[in-house]
Structure formats: structure tokens, C-alpha cells
Design an enzyme around this catalytic site. Structure first.
Site, PDB file in Angstrom:
ATOM      1  N   ASP A  66      -0.561  13.746  17.118  1.00  0.00           N
ATOM      2  CA  ASP A  66       0.364  14.324  18.104  1.00  0.00           C
ATOM      3  C   ASP A  66      -0.157  15.665  18.595  1.00  0.00           C
ATOM      4  O   ASP A  66      -0.920  16.330  17.919  1.00  0.00           O
ATOM      5  CB  ASP A  66       1.751  14.485  17.480  1.00  0.00           C
ATOM      6  CG  ASP A  66       2.405  13.133  17.298  1.00  0.00           C
ATOM      7  OD1 ASP A  66       2.382  12.327  18.254  1.00  0.00           O
ATOM      8  OD2 ASP A  66       2.908  12.873  16.199  1.00  0.00           O
ATOM      9  N   GLU A  82       1.275   5.544   0.869  1.00  0.00           N
ATOM     10  CA  GLU A  82       0.749   6.666   1.659  1.00  0.00           C
ATOM     11  C   GLU A  82       1.148   7.997   1.016  1.00  0.00           C
ATOM     12  O   GLU A  82       2.312   8.205   0.664  1.00  0.00           O
ATOM     13  CB  GLU A  82       1.319   6.576   3.084  1.00  0.00           C
ATOM     14  CG  GLU A  82       0.857   7.708   3.978  1.00  0.00           C
ATOM     15  CD  GLU A  82       1.253   7.470   5.424  1.00  0.00           C
ATOM     16  OE1 GLU A  82       1.088   6.340   5.926  1.00  0.00           O
ATOM     17  OE2 GLU A  82       1.749   8.416   6.051  1.00  0.00           O
ATOM     18  N   TYR A 110       4.222   0.369  16.696  1.00  0.00           N
ATOM     19  CA  TYR A 110       5.561   0.941  16.875  1.00  0.00           C
ATOM     20  C   TYR A 110       6.612  -0.132  17.184  1.00  0.00           C
ATOM     21  O   TYR A 110       6.790  -0.513  18.348  1.00  0.00           O
ATOM     22  CB  TYR A 110       5.501   1.986  18.006  1.00  0.00           C
ATOM     23  CG  TYR A 110       4.509   3.070  17.645  1.00  0.00           C
ATOM     24  CD1 TYR A 110       4.900   4.174  16.906  1.00  0.00           C
ATOM     25  CD2 TYR A 110       3.156   2.928  17.968  1.00  0.00           C
ATOM     26  CE1 TYR A 110       3.976   5.129  16.506  1.00  0.00           C
ATOM     27  CE2 TYR A 110       2.221   3.875  17.579  1.00  0.00           C
ATOM     28  CZ  TYR A 110       2.644   4.976  16.841  1.00  0.00           C
ATOM     29  OH  TYR A 110       1.722   5.906  16.428  1.00  0.00           O
ATOM     30  N   THR A 147      -2.767  11.077   4.440  1.00  0.00           N
ATOM     31  CA  THR A 147      -2.563  11.493   5.832  1.00  0.00           C
ATOM     32  C   THR A 147      -3.516  12.635   6.194  1.00  0.00           C
ATOM     33  O   THR A 147      -4.139  13.255   5.336  1.00  0.00           O
ATOM     34  CB  THR A 147      -1.113  11.944   6.098  1.00  0.00           C
ATOM     35  OG1 THR A 147      -0.844  13.065   5.276  1.00  0.00           O
ATOM     36  CG2 THR A 147      -0.142  10.828   5.821  1.00  0.00           C
ATOM     37  N   PHE A 187      12.496  13.602  11.396  1.00  0.00           N
ATOM     38  CA  PHE A 187      11.278  12.807  11.662  1.00  0.00           C
ATOM     39  C   PHE A 187      11.579  11.702  12.671  1.00  0.00           C
ATOM     40  O   PHE A 187      10.810  11.431  13.586  1.00  0.00           O
ATOM     41  CB  PHE A 187      10.771  12.107  10.395  1.00  0.00           C
ATOM     42  CG  PHE A 187      10.216  13.006   9.335  1.00  0.00           C
ATOM     43  CD1 PHE A 187       9.752  14.284   9.628  1.00  0.00           C
ATOM     44  CD2 PHE A 187      10.131  12.562   8.018  1.00  0.00           C
ATOM     45  CE1 PHE A 187       9.234  15.099   8.632  1.00  0.00           C
ATOM     46  CE2 PHE A 187       9.620  13.370   7.020  1.00  0.00           C
ATOM     47  CZ  PHE A 187       9.171  14.646   7.329  1.00  0.00           C
ATOM     48  N   HIS A 215       3.912  -1.169   3.555  1.00  0.00           N
ATOM     49  CA  HIS A 215       3.228   0.111   3.355  1.00  0.00           C
ATOM     50  C   HIS A 215       4.332   1.138   3.127  1.00  0.00           C
ATOM     51  O   HIS A 215       5.223   1.279   3.964  1.00  0.00           O
ATOM     52  CB  HIS A 215       2.424   0.458   4.618  1.00  0.00           C
ATOM     53  CG  HIS A 215       1.692   1.758   4.561  1.00  0.00           C
ATOM     54  ND1 HIS A 215       0.498   1.904   3.908  1.00  0.00           N
ATOM     55  CD2 HIS A 215       1.990   2.980   5.085  1.00  0.00           C
ATOM     56  CE1 HIS A 215       0.064   3.164   4.031  1.00  0.00           C
ATOM     57  NE2 HIS A 215       0.957   3.831   4.752  1.00  0.00           N
ATOM     58  N   SER A 253       0.858  -1.185   0.000  1.00  0.00           N
ATOM     59  CA  SER A 253       0.000   0.000   0.000  1.00  0.00           C
ATOM     60  C   SER A 253       0.896   1.238   0.000  1.00  0.00           C
ATOM     61  O   SER A 253       2.089   1.154   0.326  1.00  0.00           O
ATOM     62  CB  SER A 253      -0.928  -0.016   1.222  1.00  0.00           C
ATOM     63  OG  SER A 253      -0.190  -0.273   2.395  1.00  0.00           O
TER      64      SER A 253
HETATM   65  P1  FAD Z   1      -2.214   5.384  20.383  1.00  0.00           P
HETATM   66  O1  FAD Z   1      -2.612   4.106  19.785  1.00  0.00           O
HETATM   67  O2  FAD Z   1      -3.131   6.011  21.373  1.00  0.00           O
HETATM   68  O3  FAD Z   1      -0.824   5.283  21.089  1.00  0.00           O
HETATM   69  C1  FAD Z   1       0.270   4.487  20.655  1.00  0.00           C
HETATM   70  C2  FAD Z   1       1.194   4.331  21.851  1.00  0.00           C
HETATM   71  O4  FAD Z   1       1.683   5.602  22.276  1.00  0.00           O
HETATM   72  C3  FAD Z   1       0.495   3.731  23.051  1.00  0.00           C
HETATM   73  O5  FAD Z   1       1.410   2.957  23.751  1.00  0.00           O
HETATM   74  C4  FAD Z   1       0.085   4.964  23.872  1.00  0.00           C
HETATM   75  O6  FAD Z   1      -0.072   4.665  25.204  1.00  0.00           O
HETATM   76  C5  FAD Z   1       1.258   5.896  23.606  1.00  0.00           C
HETATM   77  N1  FAD Z   1       0.844   7.291  23.643  1.00  0.00           N
HETATM   78  C6  FAD Z   1       0.531   8.062  22.590  1.00  0.00           C
HETATM   79  N2  FAD Z   1       0.194   9.305  23.002  1.00  0.00           N
HETATM   80  C7  FAD Z   1       0.282   9.297  24.334  1.00  0.00           C
HETATM   81  C8  FAD Z   1       0.067  10.255  25.324  1.00  0.00           C
HETATM   82  N3  FAD Z   1      -0.295  11.489  25.034  1.00  0.00           N
HETATM   83  N4  FAD Z   1       0.253   9.887  26.585  1.00  0.00           N
HETATM   84  C9  FAD Z   1       0.635   8.644  26.895  1.00  0.00           C
HETATM   85  N5  FAD Z   1       0.869   7.672  25.997  1.00  0.00           N
HETATM   86  C10 FAD Z   1       0.691   8.003  24.741  1.00  0.00           C
HETATM   87  N6  FAD Z   1      -0.222  11.623  12.724  1.00  0.00           N
HETATM   88  C11 FAD Z   1      -0.994  12.583  12.163  1.00  0.00           C
HETATM   89  O7  FAD Z   1      -1.149  13.652  12.748  1.00  0.00           O
HETATM   90  N7  FAD Z   1      -1.594  12.394  10.939  1.00  0.00           N
HETATM   91  C12 FAD Z   1      -1.467  11.223  10.258  1.00  0.00           C
HETATM   92  O8  FAD Z   1      -2.043  11.081   9.166  1.00  0.00           O
HETATM   93  C13 FAD Z   1      -0.670  10.187  10.823  1.00  0.00           C
HETATM   94  N8  FAD Z   1      -0.531   8.997  10.211  1.00  0.00           N
HETATM   95  C14 FAD Z   1       0.203   8.015  10.792  1.00  0.00           C
HETATM   96  C15 FAD Z   1       0.304   6.766  10.160  1.00  0.00           C
HETATM   97  C16 FAD Z   1       1.063   5.737  10.708  1.00  0.00           C
HETATM   98  C17 FAD Z   1       1.129   4.406  10.005  1.00  0.00           C
HETATM   99  C18 FAD Z   1       1.758   5.962  11.931  1.00  0.00           C
HETATM  100  C19 FAD Z   1       2.624   4.886  12.514  1.00  0.00           C
HETATM  101  C20 FAD Z   1       1.667   7.185  12.581  1.00  0.00           C
HETATM  102  C21 FAD Z   1       0.877   8.222  12.037  1.00  0.00           C
HETATM  103  N9  FAD Z   1       0.728   9.455  12.670  1.00  0.00           N
HETATM  104  C22 FAD Z   1      -0.045  10.438  12.096  1.00  0.00           C
HETATM  105  C23 FAD Z   1       1.405   9.728  13.951  1.00  0.00           C
HETATM  106  C24 FAD Z   1       0.529   9.386  15.177  1.00  0.00           C
HETATM  107  O9  FAD Z   1      -0.567  10.258  15.242  1.00  0.00           O
HETATM  108  C25 FAD Z   1       1.414   9.498  16.418  1.00  0.00           C
HETATM  109  O10 FAD Z   1       2.390   8.491  16.403  1.00  0.00           O
HETATM  110  C26 FAD Z   1       0.696   9.571  17.764  1.00  0.00           C
HETATM  111  O11 FAD Z   1       1.630  10.022  18.742  1.00  0.00           O
HETATM  112  C27 FAD Z   1       0.153   8.246  18.279  1.00  0.00           C
HETATM  113  O12 FAD Z   1      -0.909   7.855  17.528  1.00  0.00           O
HETATM  114  P2  FAD Z   1      -1.564   6.385  17.747  1.00  0.00           P
HETATM  115  O13 FAD Z   1      -2.791   6.351  16.948  1.00  0.00           O
HETATM  116  O14 FAD Z   1      -0.554   5.335  17.555  1.00  0.00           O
HETATM  117  O15 FAD Z   1      -1.938   6.491  19.296  1.00  0.00           O
END
Ligand code: FAD
Length: 293
Positions: free
Chosen positions: A104, A11, A138, A42, A209, A259, A9
């Protein structure tokens, strides 16, 4: 060895200028000939571009007819209603696949807002419609996770809420992915785990990054790119060899899907796809192995 056909896939991110828009349209059109399983767009990573995040999945899907997923970050919505409204608009535009993410923290932002966790967002989206759901994972552990175990518990919650695939953060040492895959399976994660591949379009930028998301940049990469100095063609050659080697090694280690973070660039992405397809044997007709053309 898995007998599933190899697939990949791609992105993209929403472009921010007319010339970037043209480049994306041309690139996404050209890459469709490799037959991606799906492509993703994204979502306002910088806190802006909500409109682009709504429009581009639909535009790209219309352009190249590749099934398209929209990333959606929970943090960017101040209420559940606003999130649901966006989800509904995507569905109405023909988007059937979401990559659901926390997102984030933007500068000046605090607190998590309306949702309890990503699993909550997944449930909210799936209550509205029967979306296919992908999520993030991760291999080197999310920098804010309390521990590797806690990180996997969160992934398991996302699986329980309805995610069918986890796409990983990029990494440069494949052993990190193999160890992660083993840990995840042991912890009861059964969904598809798809390595996220970052072709190194610009080494300095990628180092930035990597620092933000806690990915290690091995010394061998620093040495290889330092030797390029300002020679862009040498930089491209090094990047091509690295990504080809990385995906070939994944293919040899029972990885049947990748991906690619295209960075909206076609050249290195095409190199990565060709290398993966050439290296990944698929079983057909009673287990005879052939190489994907
Ligand atoms: P979660 O599933 O909630 O967290 C993943 C892990 O991080 C868990 O262990 C959780 O406990 C920990 N964690 C995360 N945030 C916190 C917090 N505040 N406090 C405590 N623990 C925390 N970002 C964008 O803005 N736009 C995008 O389009 C985008 N696409 C992405 C695509 C992929 C494939 C990946 C890997 C990342 C992408 N991101 C994107 C980044 C992502 O939003 C960040 O990595 C974010 O910090 C965690 O998102 P998550 O959905 O994995 O969160």
C-alpha cells in the site's frame, strides 16, 4: 469433495521489541507441532523494517524447520536492482517461496515506481530463481479495483506470470469467499485459492484493518463483541467460537487449505487449526473417509 489432504499455513509479522520477539519464537515453535504446510513473514507494511523482513523468514525457518515464505512488496523498492538484490539475499538464505505483493501507498509516497504491475515483479523474481510464488486475492474486491472483473483480470495476470497460489484478504462471511471462488474459476483462474482467516484477537483493531482493506464486518459480529464490553475472557470465547465456526464451514464446503493471520498469537490460531483439522475429512485407501486427527 476434493480428496486432497487438508493443510494450512500461518502468517507472522516481524516483531518490534525484545518481548514480542520472544513471544514469536515461542509461538512459532509451539505451532510447528500442528505441522503447517508452510509459514510466511510479512514485509514492512509500514514502510520500515526492511531488515526484519530479510532476517525473520530465515530465522523462523531455522527455528522450527517449517518451509518459510517471505512476503515482498514491490512499492518498498525504489529500483528493480534493489528488488533483485533483496530477492537474491532471500534465496541465499534458503528462502524458496515468495508472497509477491504491490504493497500500500505510504504517507507522502506517490507513483508506482519501477514495476509495471505485480506480474512484472513475479517475472523478475522467477527469472532470478525458481521460487514458488503466492499472491494476494480479494473475495470482497480490492477497494482500488475498477470492478470485480478487473480485479480478477489482475489475478489472472499474476497466475500467467507464475503464481501458483492466491491467498485471500480476510473476510467474515464465507459466502463472499464461495462467490469469489465461483467467479474466479469461471474467469479462468485455476491456481489454488486459499482463504485468509483472521482470528479476532482484538475486535476494535480488526474493525480498523477491515475499514482499510474494504472487508465488511457483519452486524452479528459487532453485536457479539459489544456484549463483551471489557470482559477479555468473554471476548476470547466469542472469538474462539467464531473462528471455529468459520473454518468448520469452509471445510464443509470443499476448502482443503486455509491461511491463518496469526497476529503472532498462538491461542486463537491453535483453536482455528484444531477446528479445521477436525472438520475436514480426507480420503484415503480407496475413498474411505476419515477425520484428520
Ligand atoms: P495487485 O495485485 O496489484 O492489486 C490487487 C487489486 O487491487 C487489483 O485489482 C488492482 O488493480 C487493485 N489495485 C491495487 N493498487 C492499486 C492502485 N494503486 N491503483 C489501482 N488499482 C489498484 N501489504 C504489505 O505491505 N506487506 C505485506 O506483507 C502484505 N501481505 C499481504 C498478504 C495477503 C495475503 C494480502 C491479501 C495482502 C497483503 N498485503 C501486504 C496488502 C497488499 O499489499 C495490499 O492489499 C495492496 O493494496 C495490493 O496488493 P496486491 O499485491 O494485491 O496488488
Amino acid at each position: 469433495m476434493s480428496s486432497r489432504a487438508a493443510h494450512f499455513s500461518l502468517e507472522y509479522f516481524p516483531p518490534k521489541s525484545v518481548s514480542a520477539e520472544r513471544a514469536l519464537m515461542t509461538g512459532a515453535h509451539a505451532l510447528r507441532h500442528f505441522e503447517p504446510a508452510f509459514q510466511t513473514v510479512t514485509f514492512g507494511a509500514d514502510g520500515s523494517a526492511l531488515d526484519g523482513s530479510l532476517d525473520w523468514p530465515h530465522r523462523l525457518q531455522g527455528l522450527n524447520d517449517v518451509p518459510t515464505a517471505s512476503h515482498i512488496t514491490l512499492r518498498r523498492f525504489s529500483t528493480r536492482e534493489a528488488f533483485s538484490h533483496h530477492v537474491e539475499a532471500l534465496w541465499e538464505q534458503g528462502i524458496r517461496h515468495l508472497v509477491v505483493l504491490r504493497g500500500d501507498e505510504a504517507p507522502g509516497e506517490n507513483g508506482e515506481g519501477w514495476y509495471s504491475d505485480v506480474a512484472d515483479g513475479i517475472r523478475t523474481a522467477r527469472q532470478a530463481h525458481d521460487f514458488e510464488i503466492s499472491v494476494a486475492a480479494y473475495p470482497e474486491v480490492h477497494p482500488l479495483a475498477g470492478s470485480a472483473t478487473a480485479d480478477l483480470n489482475v489475478l489472472r495476470d499474476k497466475q500467467a506470470a507464475g503464481a501458483s497460489r492466491a491467498i485471500t484478504q480476510f473476510f467474515f462471511d464465507n459466502d463472499d469467499f464461495y462467490r469469489f471462488r465461483d467467479r474466479a474459476r469461471t474467469a479462468g483462474v485455476t491456481i489454488e485459492l486459499v482463504p485468509g482467516i483472521m482470528p479476532i484477537v482484538n475486535f476494535q483493531r480488526i474493525c480498523g484493518f477491515a475499514k482499510q482493506c474494504g472487508a465488511q464486518v457483519p452486524e452479528r459480529l459487532t453485536k457479539a463483541f459489544s456484549a463483551c464490553r471489557d470482559d477479555r475472557s468473554m471476548h476470547s470465547d466469542v472469538a474462539r467460537r467464531l473462528v471455529q465456526r468459520q473454518v468448520a464451514d469452509l471445510a464443509a464446503n470443499d476448502v482443503d487449505a486455509i491461511h491463518i493471520y496469526t497476529m503472532n498469537r498462538i491461542d486463537l490460531t491453535a483453536d482455528a487449526i484444531r477446528a479445521f483439522q477436525a472438520a475436514r475429512p480426507v480420503a484415503e485407501d480407496g475413498g474411505q473417509l476419515r477425520r484428520v486427527a
